[in-house]
Design an enzyme around this catalytic site. Sequence first.
Site, PDB file in Angstrom:
ATOM      1  N   ASP A   1     -11.794  -0.485 -24.943  1.00  0.00           N
ATOM      2  CA  ASP A   1     -11.439  -0.323 -22.390  1.00  0.00           C
ATOM      3  C   ASP A   1     -12.059   0.828 -22.353  1.00  0.00           C
ATOM      4  OD1 ASP A   1     -11.203  -3.037 -22.821  1.00  0.00           O
ATOM      5  OD2 ASP A   1      -9.291  -3.078 -22.526  1.00  0.00           O
TER       6      ASP A   1
ATOM      7  N   PRO B   1       0.595  -1.027   0.233  1.00  0.00           N
ATOM      8  CA  PRO B   1       0.124   0.019  -0.368  1.00  0.00           C
ATOM      9  C   PRO B   1       1.218   1.311  -0.321  1.00  0.00           C
ATOM     10  CG  PRO B   1      -0.395  -1.296   1.736  1.00  0.00           C
ATOM     11  CD  PRO B   1      -0.019  -1.749   1.298  1.00  0.00           C
TER      12      PRO B   1
ATOM     13  N   GLU C   1       2.466  -9.596   8.818  1.00  0.00           N
ATOM     14  CA  GLU C   1       2.339  -8.356   9.578  1.00  0.00           C
ATOM     15  C   GLU C   1       3.161  -7.270   8.124  1.00  0.00           C
ATOM     16  OE1 GLU C   1       0.577  -6.969  11.103  1.00  0.00           O
ATOM     17  OE2 GLU C   1      -0.068  -9.265  11.813  1.00  0.00           O
TER      18      GLU C   1
ATOM     19  N   ARG D   1      -2.840  -8.375 -20.845  1.00  0.00           N
ATOM     20  CA  ARG D   1      -4.252  -8.642 -21.812  1.00  0.00           C
ATOM     21  C   ARG D   1      -3.578  -7.369 -23.025  1.00  0.00           C
ATOM     22  NH1 ARG D   1      -7.665  -5.105 -21.307  1.00  0.00           N
ATOM     23  NH2 ARG D   1      -9.305  -6.776 -21.449  1.00  0.00           N
TER      24      ARG D   1
HETATM   25  C1  9WO Z   1       2.262  -3.017   4.887  1.00  0.00           C
HETATM   26  C2  9WO Z   1       1.998  -1.591   4.209  1.00  0.00           C
HETATM   27  C3  9WO Z   1       1.484  -0.532   5.570  1.00  0.00           C
HETATM   28  C4  9WO Z   1       2.054   0.997   4.926  1.00  0.00           C
HETATM   29  C5  9WO Z   1       2.624   1.068   4.405  1.00  0.00           C
HETATM   30  C6  9WO Z   1       3.614  -0.038   4.061  1.00  0.00           C
HETATM   31  C7  9WO Z   1       3.465  -1.200   3.572  1.00  0.00           C
HETATM   32  N1  9WO Z   1       4.226  -2.066   3.421  1.00  0.00           N
HETATM   33  C8  9WO Z   1       3.395  -3.332   3.138  1.00  0.00           C
HETATM   34  C9  9WO Z   1       3.597  -4.639   2.998  1.00  0.00           C
HETATM   35  O1  9WO Z   1       4.945  -4.738   2.648  1.00  0.00           O
HETATM   36  N2  9WO Z   1       2.481  -5.874   3.832  1.00  0.00           N
HETATM   37  C10 9WO Z   1       2.642  -7.319   3.132  1.00  0.00           C
HETATM   38  C11 9WO Z   1       1.798  -7.339   1.539  1.00  0.00           C
HETATM   39  C12 9WO Z   1       1.991  -8.243   4.152  1.00  0.00           C
HETATM   40  C13 9WO Z   1       1.138  -7.667   4.689  1.00  0.00           C
HETATM   41  C14 9WO Z   1       0.719  -7.703   3.390  1.00  0.00           C
HETATM   42  N3  9WO Z   1       0.182  -7.234   2.163  1.00  0.00           N
HETATM   43  C15 9WO Z   1      -0.372  -6.175   1.733  1.00  0.00           C
HETATM   44  C16 9WO Z   1       0.114  -5.726   0.435  1.00  0.00           C
HETATM   45  N4  9WO Z   1      -1.090  -5.786   1.736  1.00  0.00           N
HETATM   46  N5  9WO Z   1      -1.857  -4.666   1.448  1.00  0.00           N
HETATM   47  C17 9WO Z   1      -0.910  -5.380   0.024  1.00  0.00           C
HETATM   48  C18 9WO Z   1      -1.307  -3.949  -0.676  1.00  0.00           C
HETATM   49  C19 9WO Z   1      -1.135  -4.894  -1.928  1.00  0.00           C
HETATM   50  C20 9WO Z   1      -1.268  -3.906  -3.034  1.00  0.00           C
HETATM   51  N6  9WO Z   1      -1.621  -2.291  -2.870  1.00  0.00           N
HETATM   52  C21 9WO Z   1      -2.886  -2.990  -1.848  1.00  0.00           C
HETATM   53  C22 9WO Z   1      -2.376  -3.725  -1.052  1.00  0.00           C
END
Ligand code: 9WO
Length: 268
Positions: A177, A97, A124, A162
């Site tokens: 699209d 994120p 985490e 795609r």
């Molecule tokens: C989470 C996170 C939160 C705030 C700032 C930096 C951050 N890095 C991560 C991270 O690398 N998390 C890992 C992947 C482990 C926990 C689950 N992860 C994850 C990726 N949760 N959500 C995403 C994600 C990826 C792409 N777009 C939206 C959410």
Amino acid sequence: MRFDLITLFPEMFAAVRDHGVSGRAHLRGLWSLHAWNPRDFTHDVHRTVDDRPFGGGPGMVMMAEPLAQAVRAVRDARRQAEADAPDRPAPVVLLSPAGQVHGQGLARRWAGGTGAILVCGRYEGIDQRFIDRYVDQEVSLGDFVLSGGELGAMVLIDSVVRLLPGVLHDAESAEQDSFNPALSGLLDSPHYTRPEVWDGAAVPETLLSGHHARISAWRRRQSLALTAVRRPDLLDQARKAGDLSPQDEAALAAAAALAADDKAGPGR
Ligand code: 9WO
């Protein structure tokens, strides 16, 4: 194009590898997918990939070393396979994120490359020292949190594959699209198929007219009106890019007048 996934859940990627448009393109050899499990790069009897966070707090953190060994193995494999030009190794990309927000423009850029090494986090998070040392870029799909990076990686892959030459046939071409440049970045118009009347609802008669020019004009007006209501930000972008013709502006003015009438209510 080749995607290497570093993931604790390699089986998840069957979703994008074996189904639909991306599945067919994979069968035809237009792209390949290789999944690498960090657990296979551990050396203890429990195959440990996570540990408790320094400083305390809930949950577990992915350890740097199994991820680093996986990335090194991938780099060797890509080199062996000559997947990239020697001077342009594929980027290591973390789904997070905190990354740059993915969009159709970025998907188009990726479609011109040779793929990437996508790192999918779980628990985490990932030990920051791995990110600092190995990750070239972070990509986000939007402002929400997932349970892991895998679904994000699959969304990214699907959006890119795609667009590869030869993936879509004419009938499903990306021309129509939403976000296609031919649509000026507007939302796509609505679609209808048989029957002509379904549950009392008729298909807009223009679409049955056989008049290609009238049909195109109708679709353009629908796109403009839908974008004005749902995504005014996209309409502003199109206007600033000079993609709206005087006819477009006239159609928007007419649609706005109709909407204002509706709001005023019957008899007014
Ligand atoms: C989470 C996170 C939160 C705030 C700032 C930096 C951050 N890095 C991560 C991270 O690398 N998390 C890992 C992947 C482990 C926990 C689950 N992860 C994850 C990726 N949760 N959500 C995403 C994600 C990826 C792409 N777009 C939206 C959410």
